[in-house]
Enzyme design. Structure first.
Site, PDB file in Angstrom:
ATOM      1  N   ASP A  60      20.215 -58.191   8.757  1.00  0.00           N
ATOM      2  CA  ASP A  60      18.936 -57.468   8.821  1.00  0.00           C
ATOM      3  C   ASP A  60      17.976 -57.911   7.722  1.00  0.00           C
ATOM      4  O   ASP A  60      18.382 -58.460   6.699  1.00  0.00           O
ATOM      5  CB  ASP A  60      19.173 -55.964   8.646  1.00  0.00           C
ATOM      6  CG  ASP A  60      19.742 -55.302   9.878  1.00  0.00           C
ATOM      7  OD1 ASP A  60      20.054 -56.017  10.854  1.00  0.00           O
ATOM      8  OD2 ASP A  60      19.893 -54.068   9.857  1.00  0.00           O
ATOM      9  N   HIS A 208      22.939 -58.181   5.255  1.00  0.00           N
ATOM     10  CA  HIS A 208      21.503 -58.365   5.031  1.00  0.00           C
ATOM     11  C   HIS A 208      21.222 -59.766   4.495  1.00  0.00           C
ATOM     12  O   HIS A 208      21.613 -60.088   3.369  1.00  0.00           O
ATOM     13  CB  HIS A 208      20.979 -57.309   4.044  1.00  0.00           C
ATOM     14  CG  HIS A 208      21.044 -55.908   4.586  1.00  0.00           C
ATOM     15  ND1 HIS A 208      22.204 -55.179   4.579  1.00  0.00           N
ATOM     16  CD2 HIS A 208      20.091 -55.139   5.179  1.00  0.00           C
ATOM     17  CE1 HIS A 208      21.971 -53.996   5.134  1.00  0.00           C
ATOM     18  NE2 HIS A 208      20.708 -53.939   5.506  1.00  0.00           N
TER      19      HIS A 208
END
Length: 241
Positions: A60, A208
């Site tokens: 992400d 991430h």
């Protein structure tokens, strides 16, 4: 010259195959999902059709000029493919990097436009954020986005309805490594991954690519998966009509 070019191409193909040998994590198989308003990830929805010790790698908050290239290198070194959920603002700032992600065999969805806490916004503001992120995705990739992950995994009824109407898959998660603390070390992240794998046994892993410690730790994290006998499953979506 033509024969030489063919020989070089054959050698290059052989090298690529050798690079993705049994010592690497590799990508076991690919699931091609329909473009529909489905929802996956057992923290909030149904499970993907995965066997024991099969995982889907997802990232992400990118693309990040500082960190995404490191993530891409680590994945390439292990012949592993992932799905990147990108923010609209980052797509506008780094379109070439976003296209590089997909050109290297990974898939991409959206992760809102500016990563807001959607439940604090009015319905109109939520839909505006979705429209902006979808427009950024289409401007970069030339197609409609196939998948969406909620920022902070904070789902709202208005957004769920809009995504279903637009045939956009909602991608939640099955496990995470809580990799947003700047002081995290590779050892800490590897331990969190190890614990999550032991608890869940399969599923969608949230990481991430915009996070520096994650980018640094990823070679180790992929080795943890390999050492524990996990297989990578890649997610793709049917081509837009």
């Amino acid at each position: 010259m033509k024969i030489l070019a063919l020989l070089l191409a054959a050698i290059a193909g052989t090298a690529t195959a050798a690079d993705c040998g049994p010592d690497k994590l590799n990508t076991e198989r690919t699931i091609v999902l329909k473009r529909e308003g489905a929802a996956y990830g057992t923290q909030q929805h149904s499970a993907l059709p995965l066997a024991d010790k099969e995982v889907v790698l997802t990232f992400d908050d990118g693309p990040s000029p500082e960190n995404t290239p490191l993530v891409l290198k680590a994945l390439a070194d292990q012949c592993a493919r992932a799905t990147f959920f990108m923010e609209g603002r980052n797509l506008r700032q780094s379109p070439d990097l976003a296209r590089r992600v997909v050109s290297e065999g990974h898939s991409a969805g959206i992760h809102s436009d500016t990563h807001p806490h959607l439940p604090t916004l009015s319905p109109e503001q939520q839909l505006d954020d979705l429209a902006l992120s979808r427009a950024a995705y289409k401007a970069v990739f030339g197609v409609e986005t196939p998948a969406y992950r909620f920022p902070f995994l904070e789902e709202t009824p208005i957004m769920l309805a809009a995504l279903k109407q637009a045939n956009i898959t909602v991608a939640s998660i099955d496990m995470a490594i809580n990799d947003w603390i700047p002081e995290d070390t590779t050892e800490v992240l590897a331990q969190r991954l190890n614990e999550s794998l032991d608890k869940a046994g399969r599923g969608i892993i949230l990481m991430h690519d915009a996070n520096g410690p994650t980018a640094k730790a990823l070679p180790t994290l992929l080795k943890v998966l390999k050492h524990k006998g996990y297989k990578v499953v890649h997610l793709e979506w049917e081509k837009a009509q």
